[in-house]
Design an enzyme around this catalytic site. Structure first.
Site, short mmCIF file in Angstrom:
data_model
loop_
_atom_site.label_atom_id
_atom_site.label_comp_id
_atom_site.label_asym_id
_atom_site.label_seq_id
_atom_site.Cartn_x
_atom_site.Cartn_y
_atom_site.Cartn_z
N TYR A 318 0.82 -1.23 0.00
CA TYR A 318 0.00 0.00 0.00
C TYR A 318 0.85 1.27 0.00
CZ TYR A 318 -2.68 -3.65 2.49
OH TYR A 318 -3.24 -4.82 2.90
N CYS A 343 14.71 -10.28 -2.71
CA CYS A 343 15.16 -10.02 -4.06
C CYS A 343 14.06 -9.48 -4.96
CB CYS A 343 15.79 -11.28 -4.64
SG CYS A 343 17.27 -11.68 -3.72
N1 LLP Z 1 -14.60 -4.87 9.96
C1 LLP Z 1 -14.48 -5.31 8.70
C2 LLP Z 1 -15.64 -5.95 8.06
C3 LLP Z 1 -13.27 -5.17 8.02
O1 LLP Z 1 -13.16 -5.60 6.76
C4 LLP Z 1 -12.16 -4.55 8.66
C5 LLP Z 1 -10.89 -4.42 7.99
C6 LLP Z 1 -12.34 -4.12 9.99
C7 LLP Z 1 -13.57 -4.28 10.60
C8 LLP Z 1 -11.24 -3.47 10.77
O2 LLP Z 1 -10.86 -2.26 10.24
P1 LLP Z 1 -9.83 -1.30 10.98
O3 LLP Z 1 -10.51 -0.75 12.22
O4 LLP Z 1 -8.61 -2.07 11.31
O5 LLP Z 1 -9.56 -0.23 9.97
N2 LLP Z 1 -4.22 -4.91 5.53
C9 LLP Z 1 -4.68 -3.54 5.41
C10 LLP Z 1 -6.00 -3.30 6.13
C11 LLP Z 1 -7.12 -4.18 5.68
C12 LLP Z 1 -8.41 -3.94 6.41
C13 LLP Z 1 -9.41 -4.96 6.10
N3 LLP Z 1 -10.64 -4.84 6.80
C14 LLP Z 1 -3.60 -2.62 5.93
O6 LLP Z 1 -2.53 -3.10 6.32
O7 LLP Z 1 -3.74 -1.40 5.91
#
Ligand code: LLP
Length: 418
Positions: A318, A343
């Site tokens: 990202y 790599c």
């Molecule tokens: N609820 C649902 C249905 C979700 O899909 C997500 C995150 C959350 C709650 C929690 O969201 P948060 O409060 O953490 O923003 N790997 C990515 C983030 C992917 C988020 C996916 N869904 C990153 O490293 O930024």
């Protein structure tokens, strides 16, 4: 606020010098602070003081480590899970099945059966097809599944495209215009008891405006569904609140978020559910790494560290920013490219960054790595899986062993016909 700070020129996690963890556990290693986790859990809940009836479900995907889940369970958090694996972790950490919300666009029949058998509190279903499958599975088990319908409100969350979930062309939920029809048809099925709606428009949100727009649409839908005779007792507003990765990030505070929710949901007369992930764990973790060497570059030198994109994928995926700080800074600065040993050129944490001066052998941290860090690790380039440590005051424990390349190789076999 977090508990990673300099004491007499050395970075500490609470009362433990990070150099001690590096010496005893090795690097790279994720280090979490219990005090920070608990503080964030409490601050988020306090921000929602104006919301009368609420349920907090920590988004396990952001950090599924058992010890982290146990800390949050101790603060009264349930869990938002997206796989049977995550559900089993939440249960193992002591979270009651009834406090678990099962989200996700691709739940399998087997996962539904497993969750029903455990007594999961709620399924957030993302399509009519999924709702029908859930009804059949539950009915065959002689059970009734509690469920909410996830709505895609077609709101631009204004975040990175890869973590945006609430636009019409995203795979999540069902559109507002088709929602009432789907809700009606599913509510007529045996085996499923619809009790509300759910929404989650994206992650790392730095403005409340898109949330307000989405919640307002959900409020209208709730009124419409009630008008059609449906008893709406639960509304799940998801997660998404951003955290400051950089000094000039200024995310809304949990108090601002809570005030918005209290205002918009006034009179909804339902349990308001939340699924926070990053805002709870993001700043409660750092990735501790050691500089392998510094190699001259055309413009800036390359600081090659022993953490790589397989340990912390966010910059590669990202273009995410993680602050980089020396564990024992000497007060001078340098401009450098920070890279891992993998790599491919995407294994780059930063280019032309102004950082503490570091040299081969020095320890450093990537900050704000507690969310979507270790959980997204892989063994790419046949590196091991990174270890995790939890600090609590002046003590610490390894809460996830490093998995060595040899252990990973041991899960493979070569057929005897080769
Ligand atoms: N609820 C649902 C249905 C979700 O899909 C997500 C995150 C959350 C709650 C929690 O969201 P948060 O409060 O953490 O923003 N790997 C990515 C983030 C992917 C988020 C996916 N869904 C990153 O490293 O930024």
């Amino acid at each position: 606020m977090d508990h990673f700070s300099l004491v007499d020129g050395q970075l500490f996690a609470e009362k433990v010098p990070l150099s001690r963890i590096a010496d005893e556990v090795g690097t790279p290693v994720y280090v979490y602070s219990r005090a920070t986790l608990e503080r964030h859990a409490d601050v988020f809940r306090d921000g929602l003081a104006g919301v009368e009836r609420k349920h907090l479900a920590f988004a396990v995907k952001s950090n599924p480590n058992l010890a982290v889940l146990k800390v949050l369970a101790g603060r009264g958090y349930g869990a938002d899970v997206v796989s049977a694996g995550e559900m089993d972790r939440a249960l193992a950490a002591g979270i009651a099945a009834g406090d678990i919300v099962f989200s996700g666009v691709g739940k399998t029949e087997a996962e539904m059966r497993h969750a029903l058998a455990q007594g999961v509190g709620q399924f957030n279903i993302e399509s009519e097809e999924e709702g029908r499958m859930l009804a059949e599975v539950a009915n065959a088990m002689g059970l009734t599944a509690s469920a909410s319908l996830r709505i895609n409100p077609d709101v631009d969350a204004g975040t990175h495209a890869k973590i945006s979930t609430g636009k019409a062309d995203n795979k999540f939920g069902v559109g507002l215009h088709v929602g009432p029809g789907i809700y009606q048809r599913l509510s007529e099925l045996p085996g499923i008891a619809l009790r509300g709606v759910a929404v989650h428009i994206g992650s790392q949100l730095l403005s409340l405006d898109p949330l307000e727009a989405a919640f307002a649409k959900i409020g209208e839908l709730v009124a419409h569904l009630r008008g059609a005779g449906h008893a709406i007792t639960h509304v799940d507003l998801g997660g998404g609140l951003g955290v400051p990765y950089q000094a000039d990030n200024d995310p809304p505070s949990p108090a601002d978020y809570g005030a918005l929710v209290a205002r918009v949901t006034k009179g909804w007369d339902a349990v308001i559910q939340f699924e926070p992930g990053r805002v709870i764990v993001g700043n409660a973790g750092v990735l501790l790494t050691r500089v392998i060497r510094v190699k001259p570059g055309i413009h800036d030198p390359f600081v090659v560290v022993d953490a790589a994109m397989n340990d912390l994928a966010r910059p590669a995926l990202y273009d995410a920013w993680h602050d980089f700080e020396a564990v024992a800074p000497d007060g001078t600065r340098m401009s450098a490219n920070i890279v891992g040993p993998i790599c491919e050129s995407s294994d780059t944490f930063a280019m032309g960054r102004d950082i503490d001066t570091v040299a081969a052998g020095d320890l450093a941290i990537f900050r704000t790595a507690g969310a979507y860090g270790a959980t997204m690790a892989s063994s790419y380039n046949s590196r091991g899986i990174v270890a995790e440590v939890l600090v609590d005051g002046d003590r610490f424990a390894v809460v996830a062993n490093r998995i060595s390349p040899a252990e990973i190789m041991a899960a493979e076999q070569v057929p005897d016909w080769l």
